[in-house]
Design a protein around this motif. Structure first.
Motif, PDB file in Angstrom:
ATOM      1  N   TYR A 114       0.836  -1.202   0.000  1.00 48.46           N
ATOM      2  CA  TYR A 114       0.000   0.000   0.000  1.00 48.46           C
ATOM      3  C   TYR A 114       0.874   1.256   0.000  1.00 48.46           C
ATOM      4  CZ  TYR A 114      -4.158  -2.692   1.320  1.00 48.46           C
ATOM      5  OH  TYR A 114      -5.212  -3.581   1.348  1.00 48.46           O
ATOM      6  N   PHE A 115       0.298   2.358  -0.513  1.00 48.95           N
ATOM      7  CA  PHE A 115       0.822   3.684  -0.186  1.00 48.95           C
ATOM      8  C   PHE A 115      -0.280   4.450   0.522  1.00 48.95           C
ATOM      9  CE2 PHE A 115      -0.813   4.660  -4.555  1.00 48.95           C
ATOM     10  CZ  PHE A 115      -1.544   5.814  -4.311  1.00 48.95           C
ATOM     11  N   LEU A 116       0.101   5.424   1.331  1.00 52.20           N
ATOM     12  CA  LEU A 116      -0.841   6.186   2.150  1.00 52.20           C
ATOM     13  C   LEU A 116      -1.102   7.552   1.535  1.00 52.20           C
ATOM     14  CD1 LEU A 116       0.581   5.400   5.716  1.00 52.20           C
ATOM     15  CD2 LEU A 116      -1.170   4.156   4.423  1.00 52.20           C
ATOM     16  N   SER A 117      -2.358   7.939   1.489  1.00 56.04           N
ATOM     17  CA  SER A 117      -2.776   9.190   0.867  1.00 56.04           C
ATOM     18  C   SER A 117      -3.359  10.139   1.916  1.00 56.04           C
ATOM     19  CB  SER A 117      -3.838   8.896  -0.211  1.00 56.04           C
ATOM     20  OG  SER A 117      -4.366  10.089  -0.754  1.00 56.04           O
ATOM     21  N   GLY A 118      -2.624  11.198   2.208  1.00 49.74           N
ATOM     22  CA  GLY A 118      -3.083  12.194   3.168  1.00 49.74           C
ATOM     23  C   GLY A 118      -3.534  13.478   2.490  1.00 49.74           C
ATOM     24  N   GLY A 119      -3.968  14.439   3.294  1.00 42.36           N
ATOM     25  CA  GLY A 119      -4.430  15.719   2.757  1.00 42.36           C
ATOM     26  C   GLY A 119      -3.806  16.877   3.512  1.00 42.36           C
ATOM     27  N   TYR A 120      -4.440  18.059   3.394  1.00 42.83           N
ATOM     28  CA  TYR A 120      -3.960  19.206   4.167  1.00 42.83           C
ATOM     29  C   TYR A 120      -5.124  20.129   4.494  1.00 42.83           C
ATOM     30  CZ  TYR A 120      -3.747  21.707  -0.423  1.00 42.83           C
ATOM     31  OH  TYR A 120      -4.018  22.256  -1.651  1.00 42.83           O
ATOM     32  N   TYR A 121      -4.844  21.063   5.403  1.00 37.55           N
ATOM     33  CA  TYR A 121      -5.809  22.103   5.757  1.00 37.55           C
ATOM     34  C   TYR A 121      -5.179  23.427   5.339  1.00 37.55           C
ATOM     35  CZ  TYR A 121      -9.129  24.867   8.464  1.00 37.55           C
ATOM     36  OH  TYR A 121     -10.110  25.766   8.844  1.00 37.55           O
ATOM     37  N   GLY A 220       0.045  -2.600  -9.072  1.00 40.18           N
ATOM     38  CA  GLY A 220      -0.623  -3.460  -8.103  1.00 40.18           C
ATOM     39  C   GLY A 220      -0.534  -2.972  -6.673  1.00 40.18           C
ATOM     40  N   ILE A 221       0.082  -1.775  -6.468  1.00 40.97           N
ATOM     41  CA  ILE A 221       0.140  -1.174  -5.141  1.00 40.97           C
ATOM     42  C   ILE A 221      -1.198  -0.491  -4.863  1.00 40.97           C
ATOM     43  CG2 ILE A 221       1.417   0.363  -3.621  1.00 40.97           C
ATOM     44  CD1 ILE A 221       3.032  -1.999  -4.830  1.00 40.97           C
ATOM     45  N   LYS A 222      -1.807  -0.788  -3.743  1.00 40.05           N
ATOM     46  CA  LYS A 222      -3.104  -0.203  -3.390  1.00 40.05           C
ATOM     47  C   LYS A 222      -2.902   1.101  -2.626  1.00 40.05           C
ATOM     48  CE  LYS A 222      -5.235  -4.774  -3.108  1.00 40.05           C
ATOM     49  NZ  LYS A 222      -5.921  -5.747  -2.235  1.00 40.05           N
ATOM     50  N   SER A 223      -3.934   1.933  -2.635  1.00 35.91           N
ATOM     51  CA  SER A 223      -3.877   3.212  -1.919  1.00 35.91           C
ATOM     52  C   SER A 223      -4.790   3.167  -0.706  1.00 35.91           C
ATOM     53  CB  SER A 223      -4.288   4.361  -2.843  1.00 35.91           C
ATOM     54  OG  SER A 223      -5.580   4.136  -3.385  1.00 35.91           O
TER      55      SER A 223
END
Length: 272
Positions: A114-121, A220-223
């Motif tokens: 997996y890779f991790l998907s973050g955000g911002y404010y 094939g890497i999931k998010s």
């Protein structure tokens, strides 16, 4: 002691913002990390503040720099990936101050495949300028009540700052936003980055991060969505480097990546 994670921070001639960001990393609860500054051609001011702040912070800083030749973020990111010493990499920008648990959340949520998907404010310029070193160390700039006192209006996006524990998990689960690779707040395994040959160096501003993530997914890497768990605040700035032809060229490259389900770029870390 070997480090557990590398933080790649991209920057270009924004020493005031970069200083605030590095203070944010000096306040982290998880402390076994290194910082690699991916510098897309900044002048001596940036080199000077990095040298000065290195004396104050507990973590090592490696400054990866190349000459200024226009927007070449993808090139300096590839050089910075090569410069890291760990198996896991978190990428962010030099205008995003991390909350104290920022790295801790990435470490807790990382997972093979997996890779991790973050955000911002996002903050307006007035508050971006106003935030002090003390505000960062005390966590005031992440306090919604402090932000409201300084002119921020409460909105649904404010839940990125106030949702913790089970609430952050719930918002991550129900959000309609697709978990994509976001250059300001995403992490993954270095070995996966190398499997797709890093970033496509033909690309300039506009979707270059997303295209990288799209090739990871094609491999094939999931998010995994963590936008309500990993909090960083985005300082305001102008984008004078954005040009329509950049956007159009990048759109065409992304179309090709999607249509052909491309995994490898010939214009990445390894050159044919």
């Amino acid at each position: 002691m070997n480090k557990d994670i590398s933080i790649i921070i991209s920057t270009y001639n924004s020493p005031e913002w970069l200083t605030k960001v590095l203070y944010g990393y000096n306040a982290q609860t998880f402390r076994n990390f290194e910082v690699v500054i991916a510098d897309d051609g900044s002048d001596e001011k940036t080199k000077k503040i990095i040298s000065e702040i290195q004396k104050e912070v507990f973590f090592p800083i490696y400054h990866v720099w190349h000459e200024d030749n226009g927007f070449q973020k993808t090139i300096i990111l590839n050089k910075s990936i090569f410069a890291t010493t760990t198996d896991y990499i978190l990428m962010t920008d030099g205008d995003c101050i991390p909350r104290e648990d920022f790295i801790e959340q990435h470490i807790k949520n990382r997972e093979e495949g997996y890779f991790l998907s973050g955000g911002y404010y996002k903050l307006p310029m007035k508050i971006s300028k106003q935030i002090s070193k003390e505000d960062i160390y005390l966590g005031k700039c992440f306090d919604i009540n402090w932000l409201k006192k300084n002119g921020i209006k409460f909105s649904f996006k404010s839940y990125k700052l106030i949702a913790v524990g089970i609430k952050s998990w719930f918002f991550n689960f129900v959000t309609t936003t697709t978990p994509s690779w976001n250059g300001h707040n995403s992490s993954g395994w270095k070995s996966d980055f190398l499997k797709v040959n890093g970033f496509d160096e033909r690309m300039q501003y506009g979707g270059e991060d997303r295209e990288f993530g799209e090739r990871l997914i094609n491999k094939g890497i999931k998010s995994k969505q963590i936008r309500y768990s990993t909090v960083c605040i985005h300082l305001d700035h102008a984008r004078s480097y954005v040009k329509p032809e950049m956007i159009e060229k990048n759109l065409q490259i992304r179309k090709e990546t999607k249509a052909n389900k491309k995994v490898w770029t010939e214009f990445g870390i390894k050159k044919e």
